[in-house]
Design an enzyme around this catalytic site. Structure first.
Site, PDB file in Angstrom:
ATOM      1  N   ALA A   1      22.614 -47.843  47.365  1.00 43.11           N
ATOM      2  CA  ALA A   1      21.877 -47.122  48.409  1.00 43.11           C
ATOM      3  C   ALA A   1      20.770 -46.265  47.816  1.00 43.11           C
ATOM      4  CB  ALA A   1      22.842 -46.256  49.213  1.00 43.11           C
TER       5      ALA A   1
ATOM      6  N   ARG B   1       9.637 -51.507  52.818  1.00 47.20           N
ATOM      7  CA  ARG B   1       9.311 -52.373  53.959  1.00 47.20           C
ATOM      8  C   ARG B   1       9.625 -51.714  55.317  1.00 47.20           C
ATOM      9  NH1 ARG B   1      12.486 -57.447  51.532  1.00 47.20           N
ATOM     10  NH2 ARG B   1      13.477 -55.714  50.413  1.00 47.20           N
TER      11      ARG B   1
ATOM     12  N   GLY C   1      15.672 -51.174  40.493  1.00 46.87           N
ATOM     13  CA  GLY C   1      16.235 -52.464  40.894  1.00 46.87           C
ATOM     14  C   GLY C   1      17.741 -52.416  41.043  1.00 46.87           C
TER      15      GLY C   1
ATOM     16  N   ASN D   1      21.022 -65.653  48.963  1.00 44.73           N
ATOM     17  CA  ASN D   1      22.001 -64.684  48.472  1.00 44.73           C
ATOM     18  C   ASN D   1      22.120 -63.555  49.489  1.00 44.73           C
ATOM     19  OD1 ASN D   1      23.416 -62.748  46.959  1.00 44.73           O
ATOM     20  ND2 ASN D   1      21.520 -62.029  45.973  1.00 44.73           N
TER      21      ASN D   1
ATOM     22  N   LYS E   1      23.524 -28.748  81.059  1.00 47.78           N
ATOM     23  CA  LYS E   1      23.464 -28.509  79.622  1.00 47.78           C
ATOM     24  C   LYS E   1      24.469 -27.441  79.228  1.00 47.78           C
ATOM     25  CE  LYS E   1      21.846 -25.475  77.343  1.00 47.78           C
ATOM     26  NZ  LYS E   1      21.123 -24.304  76.829  1.00 47.78           N
TER      27      LYS E   1
ATOM     28  N   ASN F   1      30.588 -25.497  95.541  1.00 44.87           N
ATOM     29  CA  ASN F   1      29.590 -26.488  95.921  1.00 44.87           C
ATOM     30  C   ASN F   1      28.211 -25.970  95.517  1.00 44.87           C
ATOM     31  OD1 ASN F   1      29.071 -28.970  97.850  1.00 44.87           O
ATOM     32  ND2 ASN F   1      27.495 -27.425  98.232  1.00 44.87           N
TER      33      ASN F   1
ATOM     34  N   ASN G   1      18.279 -19.735  82.959  1.00 43.74           N
ATOM     35  CA  ASN G   1      19.121 -19.292  81.835  1.00 43.74           C
ATOM     36  C   ASN G   1      18.306 -18.768  80.669  1.00 43.74           C
ATOM     37  OD1 ASN G   1      18.121 -21.918  81.402  1.00 43.74           O
ATOM     38  ND2 ASN G   1      19.721 -22.339  79.905  1.00 43.74           N
TER      39      ASN G   1
HETATM   40  C1  UD1 Z   1      18.566 -58.171  47.441  1.00 40.80           C
HETATM   41  C2  UD1 Z   1      18.829 -59.301  46.428  1.00 40.80           C
HETATM   42  C3  UD1 Z   1      18.481 -60.633  47.095  1.00 40.80           C
HETATM   43  C4  UD1 Z   1      19.318 -60.784  48.348  1.00 40.80           C
HETATM   44  C5  UD1 Z   1      19.165 -59.585  49.299  1.00 40.80           C
HETATM   45  C6  UD1 Z   1      20.235 -59.672  50.373  1.00 40.80           C
HETATM   46  C7  UD1 Z   1      18.376 -58.376  44.195  1.00 40.80           C
HETATM   47  C8  UD1 Z   1      17.430 -58.329  43.063  1.00 40.80           C
HETATM   48  N1  UD1 Z   1      17.993 -59.094  45.262  1.00 40.80           N
HETATM   49  O1  UD1 Z   1      17.177 -58.221  47.745  1.00 40.80           O
HETATM   50  O2  UD1 Z   1      18.744 -61.681  46.197  1.00 40.80           O
HETATM   51  O3  UD1 Z   1      18.930 -61.963  49.021  1.00 40.80           O
HETATM   52  O4  UD1 Z   1      19.387 -58.357  48.598  1.00 40.80           O
HETATM   53  O5  UD1 Z   1      20.044 -58.729  51.385  1.00 40.80           O
HETATM   54  O6  UD1 Z   1      19.435 -57.795  44.126  1.00 40.80           O
HETATM   55  N2  UD1 Z   1      18.859 -50.560  45.698  1.00 40.80           N
HETATM   56  C9  UD1 Z   1      19.258 -49.605  44.795  1.00 40.80           C
HETATM   57  N3  UD1 Z   1      18.461 -49.330  43.738  1.00 40.80           N
HETATM   58  C10 UD1 Z   1      17.275 -49.960  43.544  1.00 40.80           C
HETATM   59  C11 UD1 Z   1      16.869 -50.950  44.459  1.00 40.80           C
HETATM   60  C12 UD1 Z   1      17.688 -51.234  45.529  1.00 40.80           C
HETATM   61  O7  UD1 Z   1      20.326 -49.009  44.934  1.00 40.80           O
HETATM   62  O8  UD1 Z   1      16.583 -49.648  42.550  1.00 40.80           O
HETATM   63  C13 UD1 Z   1      19.705 -50.805  46.885  1.00 40.80           C
HETATM   64  C14 UD1 Z   1      18.936 -50.607  48.153  1.00 40.80           C
HETATM   65  O9  UD1 Z   1      19.071 -49.263  48.628  1.00 40.80           O
HETATM   66  C15 UD1 Z   1      19.589 -51.597  49.116  1.00 40.80           C
HETATM   67  C16 UD1 Z   1      20.128 -52.667  48.180  1.00 40.80           C
HETATM   68  O10 UD1 Z   1      20.128 -52.130  46.878  1.00 40.80           O
HETATM   69  O11 UD1 Z   1      20.662 -51.034  49.827  1.00 40.80           O
HETATM   70  C17 UD1 Z   1      19.279 -53.924  48.214  1.00 40.80           C
HETATM   71  O12 UD1 Z   1      17.953 -53.597  47.852  1.00 40.80           O
HETATM   72  P1  UD1 Z   1      16.710 -54.305  48.511  1.00 40.80           P
HETATM   73  O13 UD1 Z   1      15.484 -53.734  47.887  1.00 40.80           O
HETATM   74  O14 UD1 Z   1      16.811 -54.288  49.974  1.00 40.80           O
HETATM   75  O15 UD1 Z   1      16.916 -55.792  47.964  1.00 40.80           O
HETATM   76  P2  UD1 Z   1      16.355 -57.116  48.570  1.00 40.80           P
HETATM   77  O16 UD1 Z   1      14.946 -57.275  48.170  1.00 40.80           O
HETATM   78  O17 UD1 Z   1      16.668 -57.220  49.990  1.00 40.80           O
HETATM   79 CA    CA Z   2      17.688 -55.889  51.431  1.00 42.48          CA
END
Ligand code: UD1
Ligand code: CA
Length: 434
Positions: free
Chosen positions: A11, A17, A83, A166, A327, A352, A361
């Site tokens: 998270a 996006r 990542g 995935n 409220k 009533n 108020n």
């Molecule tokens: C990721 C997968 C993708 C998959 C998709 C499914 C990777 C590289 N890619 O892509 O293959 O199809 O999920 O929904 O894993 N997050 C972190 N730290 C970070 C980046 C992200 O904790 O540095 C968390 C985000 O908060 C999120 C989750 O990881 O909850 C997924 O990240 P997101 O950037 O949405 O990955 P996708 O591009 O959707």
């Molecule tokens: Ca995602």
């Protein structure tokens, strides 16, 4: 002894996006943050839930601590190791077997998570066949065996055509993460450490990788506002169905907005267009069309159509009709049929409230209470200038301005300008022709 299981929820990402100043996992679905739902499903399996945070970490931690006790938060070094692979770097040395969930997957349910745990492979990974795979990492499968995952931004045209994706949930045996997380590199289109690269390395070492086919209705990743709305519709449909299973009557259910914190008791009827929010309890009651109820309790009562109960209202054995706003008030055995504002009030049984009654108020600085006893007849168009306290068995004449103070039992309260009749005025004003 078998290894212990921890569930790790990612998270820490920005969620660019979403195009929002708010962290992605804090965007709400049915009145609760997305991340709440994945933690809730994980907690049904184990207490050992680890949430990886970084972006807006304090806000994410504060929001989740409102819902759950004893969560473990691990902070990702997102600047140096961005990542999903980077997210695992602070986690993997500390835990045995790990099930990884993405924090942007609010629709996942316990029964699906359990399927990953029942499989003995070194890696169990979620895959979904999709007509439109865009936005997801593609799973390269050759001779029925998973070879690797290619992120969309790194995929060749032919890889982009792969429609098995995935879903972002994996069960890793202890040794997998210990071996491969330290070997991840960021030599890819996004300059990120991808957790998904573990798959290819494990395959090259002939580890067992088991694809588990799952459905998008539970594994949908929420990346944009459109995804958020779609996920909310799925979640709300689930909520409505489960309440109807429990005995509620919903008319045109797809028009009823319902949040996760709303509870029903007994047999209730909810008509079309109703919006029920926050921690609301509806017990043995009828909520009529297009009413809005927020953080309130309604017992043995009927509300609406077109009524508005704002936070902290409690109605018991009460009738509230159209265009009535309540409220932070407690109404017991009251009838307020039409066009009223009742704020910061306590009103007792048999009373009533006539049409057009308003509690004044607020004096522009402070809010004050209105207390009305039993069997009070409040005439239409009454203004109650708070603080005001009216004893039992009082009659208030229509059009009265009840000024602040205490009023004793068995009286009539009346403030009216005497009527004047001016003979011949109409003709004088408009002339004979009218
Ligand atoms: C990721 C997968 C993708 C998959 C998709 C499914 C990777 C590289 N890619 O892509 O293959 O199809 O999920 O929904 O894993 N997050 C972190 N730290 C970070 C980046 C992200 O904790 O540095 C968390 C985000 O908060 C999120 C989750 O990881 O909850 C997924 O990240 P997101 O950037 O949405 O990955 P996708 O591009 O959707
Ligand atoms: Ca995602």
């Amino acid at each position: 002894m078998s290894n212990s299981l921890s569930i790790v929820i990612l998270a820490a990402g920005k969620g660019s996006r979403m195009k929002s100043p708010k962290a992605k996992v804090l965007h709400e679905i049915c009145g609760r943050e997305m991340l709440y739902y994945s933690i809730k499903a994980a907690r049904e399996i184990t207490d050992d839930v680890i949430v990886v945070v970084a972006h807006q970490k304090d806000a994410v931690i504060a929001a989740m601590e409102k819902h759950f006790d004893n969560l473990t938060f691990v902070t990702q070094d997102a600047e140096n190791f961005p990542g999903t692979g980077g997210a695992m770097m602070g986690v993997y040395p500390k835990y045995d077997d790990v099930l990884v969930l993405n924090g942007d997957m609010p629709l996942i349910q316990r029964s699906s998570i359990e399927k990953f745990l029942a499989n003995p492979a070194d890696i169990v990974m979620s895959v979904i066949p999709l007509d439109n795979p865009s936005g997801y990492g593609r799973v390269v499968i050759e001779n029925d065996r998973v070879q690797r995952i290619v992120e969309e931004k790194d995929a060749s045209e032919s890889e982009k055509a792969i429609n098995t994706v995935n879903a972002g949930v994996y069960a890793f045996k202890h040794h997998v993460l210990q071996t491969y997380i330290p070997k991840l590199s960021n030599a890819n289109a996004q300059g990120e450490y991808y957790l998904t690269d573990v798959i290819e390395m494990a395959r090259n070492d002939a580890l067992s990788i088991s694809p588990l086919y799952v459905e998008e209705v539970e594994f949908k990743g929420v990346n944009s506002k459109n995804d958020l709305t779609n996920a909310e519709m799925i979640m709300m449909d689930r909520l409505r169905r489960s309440w109807m299973d429990a005995g509620m009557i919903m008319q045109l259910p797809e028009t009823i907005y319902l949040e996760e914190g709303v509870k029903f008791e007994g047999e209730c009827i909810v008509e079309n267009g109703v919006r029920l929010c926050g921690n609301t309890l509806i017990s043995h009651s009828h909520i009529k069309a297009h009413s809005v109820i927020e953080d309130s309790t309604v017992k043995n009562s009927d509300v609406g159509p077109l009524a508005h109960l704002r936070p902290l209202s409690v109605l018991e054995d009460t009738h509230v009709g159209n265009f009535v706003e309540v409220k932070k008030s407690h109404l017991t055995g009251v009838k307020a049929g039409h066009l009223s504002y009742l704020g910061d009030a306590t009103i007792a049984e048999g009373t009533n409230i006539g049409a057009g009654t308003i509690t004044c108020n607020y004096d522009g600085v402070k809010k004050y209470q209105t207390i009305i006893g039993k069997n009070v007849f409040v005439g239409s168009d009454t203004q109650l200038v708070a603080p005001v306290e009216i004893a039992d068995n009082v009659m208030i004449a229509a059009g009265t301005t009840v000024t602040a103070g205490k009023y004793e039992s068995d009286i009539l309260i009346l403030s009216r300008t005497p009527i004047r009749k001016v003979a011949g005025f109409f003709t004088k004003f408009f002339g004979k022709g009218k």
